[in-house]
Scaffold this active site. Structure first.
Site, mmCIF file in Angstrom:
data_model
loop_
_atom_site.group_PDB
_atom_site.id
_atom_site.type_symbol
_atom_site.label_atom_id
_atom_site.label_comp_id
_atom_site.label_asym_id
_atom_site.label_seq_id
_atom_site.Cartn_x
_atom_site.Cartn_y
_atom_site.Cartn_z
ATOM 1 N N ASP A 104 0.846 -1.149 -0.027
ATOM 2 C CA ASP A 104 -0.047 -0.017 -0.067
ATOM 3 C C ASP A 104 0.896 1.249 0.403
ATOM 4 O OD1 ASP A 104 -2.540 1.182 0.106
ATOM 5 O OD2 ASP A 104 -1.638 2.089 1.969
ATOM 6 N N TYR A 153 3.569 9.949 0.111
ATOM 7 C CA TYR A 153 4.355 9.073 1.271
ATOM 8 C C TYR A 153 5.896 9.564 0.895
ATOM 9 C CZ TYR A 153 0.193 6.465 2.831
ATOM 10 O OH TYR A 153 -0.935 5.839 3.105
ATOM 11 N N HIS A 186 -6.721 9.584 -2.831
ATOM 12 C CA HIS A 186 -6.467 9.504 -1.654
ATOM 13 C C HIS A 186 -7.169 9.930 -0.600
ATOM 14 C CE1 HIS A 186 -2.217 9.169 0.991
ATOM 15 N NE2 HIS A 186 -3.481 8.938 1.716
ATOM 16 N N LYS A 210 -1.936 6.216 -4.704
ATOM 17 C CA LYS A 210 -2.784 6.948 -4.537
ATOM 18 C C LYS A 210 -2.828 8.260 -4.928
ATOM 19 C CE LYS A 210 -3.539 4.632 0.242
ATOM 20 N NZ LYS A 210 -2.153 4.417 0.604
HETATM 21 N N1 LIG Z 1 -5.684 6.164 2.868
HETATM 22 C C1 LIG Z 1 -5.164 6.644 4.026
HETATM 23 O O1 LIG Z 1 -5.520 8.199 3.973
HETATM 24 C C2 LIG Z 1 -4.088 6.069 4.904
HETATM 25 C C3 LIG Z 1 -4.117 6.689 6.068
HETATM 26 C C4 LIG Z 1 -3.435 6.144 7.189
HETATM 27 C C5 LIG Z 1 -2.711 4.889 6.733
HETATM 28 N N2 LIG Z 1 -2.941 4.458 5.344
HETATM 29 C C6 LIG Z 1 -2.075 3.106 5.201
HETATM 30 O O2 LIG Z 1 -2.246 2.087 6.135
HETATM 31 C C7 LIG Z 1 -1.019 1.490 6.382
HETATM 32 C C8 LIG Z 1 -1.250 1.191 8.186
HETATM 33 O O3 LIG Z 1 -1.690 1.950 8.779
HETATM 34 P P1 LIG Z 1 -0.558 2.882 9.927
HETATM 35 O O4 LIG Z 1 0.505 3.026 9.298
HETATM 36 O O5 LIG Z 1 -1.246 4.110 10.441
HETATM 37 O O6 LIG Z 1 -0.725 2.164 11.266
HETATM 38 P P2 LIG Z 1 -0.984 0.584 11.635
HETATM 39 O O7 LIG Z 1 -0.346 -0.398 10.919
HETATM 40 O O8 LIG Z 1 -2.199 0.585 12.253
HETATM 41 O O9 LIG Z 1 0.089 0.619 12.913
HETATM 42 C C9 LIG Z 1 1.538 0.935 12.902
HETATM 43 C C10 LIG Z 1 1.965 0.908 14.198
HETATM 44 O O10 LIG Z 1 1.701 -0.346 14.882
HETATM 45 C C11 LIG Z 1 3.175 -0.731 15.336
HETATM 46 N N3 LIG Z 1 3.082 -2.435 14.929
HETATM 47 C C12 LIG Z 1 3.186 -2.959 13.939
HETATM 48 N N4 LIG Z 1 2.926 -4.317 13.991
HETATM 49 C C13 LIG Z 1 3.081 -4.537 15.064
HETATM 50 C C14 LIG Z 1 2.870 -5.610 16.175
HETATM 51 N N5 LIG Z 1 2.601 -6.924 15.626
HETATM 52 N N6 LIG Z 1 3.106 -5.516 17.478
HETATM 53 C C15 LIG Z 1 2.908 -4.334 18.126
HETATM 54 N N7 LIG Z 1 3.242 -3.207 17.362
HETATM 55 C C16 LIG Z 1 3.037 -3.350 15.944
HETATM 56 C C17 LIG Z 1 4.097 -0.331 14.529
HETATM 57 O O11 LIG Z 1 5.283 -0.188 15.023
HETATM 58 P P3 LIG Z 1 6.762 -0.833 14.511
HETATM 59 O O12 LIG Z 1 6.925 -0.303 13.203
HETATM 60 O O13 LIG Z 1 7.696 -0.328 15.707
HETATM 61 O O14 LIG Z 1 6.258 -2.417 14.440
HETATM 62 C C18 LIG Z 1 3.413 1.189 14.304
HETATM 63 O O15 LIG Z 1 3.901 1.941 15.322
HETATM 64 C C19 LIG Z 1 -0.334 2.691 6.451
HETATM 65 O O16 LIG Z 1 1.273 2.523 6.214
HETATM 66 C C20 LIG Z 1 -0.755 3.352 5.076
HETATM 67 O O17 LIG Z 1 -0.213 2.354 4.022
HETATM 68 C C21 LIG Z 1 -3.531 5.088 4.494
#
Ligand SMILES: NC(=O)c1ccc[n+]([C@@H]2O[C@H](COP(=O)([O-])OP(=O)(O)OC[C@H]3O[C@@H](n4cnc5c(N)ncnc54)[C@H](OP(=O)(O)O)[C@@H]3O)[C@@H](O)[C@H]2O)c1
Length: 297
Positions: free
Chosen positions: A44, A49, A105, A74
């Site tokens: 993704d 980004y 996006h 996006k």
């Molecule tokens: N379309 C949009 O507007 C939009 C908005 C936000 C996000 N996104 C997409 O969604 C993806 C995921 O969302 P996100 O990055 O906001 O957050 P997320 O995946 O919900 O959470 C990431 C956080 O969780 C930690 N983490 C990951 N795996 C873990 C595990 N097994 N145990 C404990 N902690 C864990 C990571 O730390 P560590 O790195 O230290 O493991 C990081 O701090 C983004 O990267 C992006 O691609 C899209």
């Protein structure tokens, strides 16, 4: 548990993908390479980004063939009125001929010639929106581009509520996917019901509750995780897949990346209990000055 979900056009999307937001520098690249070598097949990505070149390097280093990947990217908010150029820059930066899924996006066209590449503002500090433009026009543009350009395999949106989905449905072309914040504390029940009826697949972003998630420390979730011999993160991701949507967690740690790929079968009682725990603490972790959300969750 399903390894893939079927979209309205009959094609398939992996049930787990790698979120690449904030994966930067050597550590970010190493994480992406590890993820690809470990079996992640959906990436993704997003123009905004700023790490598309890193994604391209990671794909190259991983040795995974392009045809085995499902790449999502996006259209950035400040590029709605220059969508085709954003697409071309994206393809070039990712070093790919195709995008498996191209999303709008946000339903928020911002000034392409404003004072900031991501969040242009007016002199009074408010968001500088693109004049004489709107997201329906952007959607029409994306449809028109896809008709001409085989590089764009599928179209979708992100951060759309029911109101915005209704508005673009007037074009006669529905998005295959709506990527939104989705976890037990932001369960998007109404939107999910609507999307099921329309054949739009929800995809869960921030499925763990993003950086600093309180969900990962919830005592009730810890109890369910321990009972199932999994981590809380695995519980949250398995809950999402059980509810019927792909999840795109992000991690910079090899160990956690491996963990997040292992979706477990949860009992329906545990799925319901996770939903109940989330409902008790409604929260959106991701917001932006240009958001159009009508409800908190
Ligand atoms: N379309 C949009 O507007 C939009 C908005 C936000 C996000 N996104 C997409 O969604 C993806 C995921 O969302 P996100 O990055 O906001 O957050 P997320 O995946 O919900 O959470 C990431 C956080 O969780 C930690 N983490 C990951 N795996 C873990 C595990 N097994 N145990 C404990 N902690 C864990 C990571 O730390 P560590 O790195 O230290 O493991 C990081 O701090 C983004 O990267 C992006 O691609 C899209």
């Amino acid at each position: 548990m399903p390894a893939k979900f079927t979209l309205a056009d009959g094609s398939e999307i992996p049930a787990v993908g790698l979120g690449t937001w904030q994966l930067e520098g050597d550590r970010g690249q190493e994480a992406m390479v590890h993820a690809l070598k470990s079996g992640y097949r959906m990436l993704d990505c997003a123009f905004s980004y700023g790490n598309q070149a890193l994604v391209a390097k990671a794909i190259e280093e991983s040795g995974v063939a392009r045809e085995d990947l499902f790449i999502v990217d996006k259209l950035a908010n400040t590029w709605h009125s220059a969508a085709e150029e954003c697409l071309e820059r994206t393809l070039a930066a990712l070093k790919t001929d195709t995008l498996d899924l191209w999303l709008m996006h946000w339903p928020s066209p911002l000034n392409h010639h404003g004072n900031h590449p991501k969040c242009p503002t007016l002199p009074d500090g408010t968001v500088d929106y693109e004049k004489e433009w709107n997201y329906v026009k952007t959607w029409e543009t994306m449809i028109e581009i896809q008709k001409r350009r085989p590089e764009v395999k599928r179209l979708g949106v992100a951060n759309f509520g029911i109101k915005e989905l209704e508005a673009i449905s007037m074009t006669g072309v529905l998005p295959l996917v709506n990527q939104v914040e989705l976890h037990p504390s932001c369960n998007q029940e109404n939107l999910h019901r609507y999307c099921l009826q329309k054949g739009i697949q929800l995809v869960a972003y921030s499925p763990l509750g993003s950086t600093g998630s309180a969900l990962l420390h919830d005592p009730g979730l810890k109890t369910i995780a321990e009972k199932n011999n999994v981590t809380v993160a695995q519980c949250l991701l398995s809950w999402g897949v059980a509810k019927g949507w792909p999840v795109i967690p992000r991690s910079s740690s090899p160990e956690r990346l491996d963990q997040n790929l292992e979706i477990q079968q949860l009992s329906s009682a545990d799925v319901d209990e996770i939903s109940r725990i989330g409902k008790a603490s409604p929260k959106r972790y991701v917001t932006a000055p240009w958001h159009t959300f009508e409800e908190i969750v």
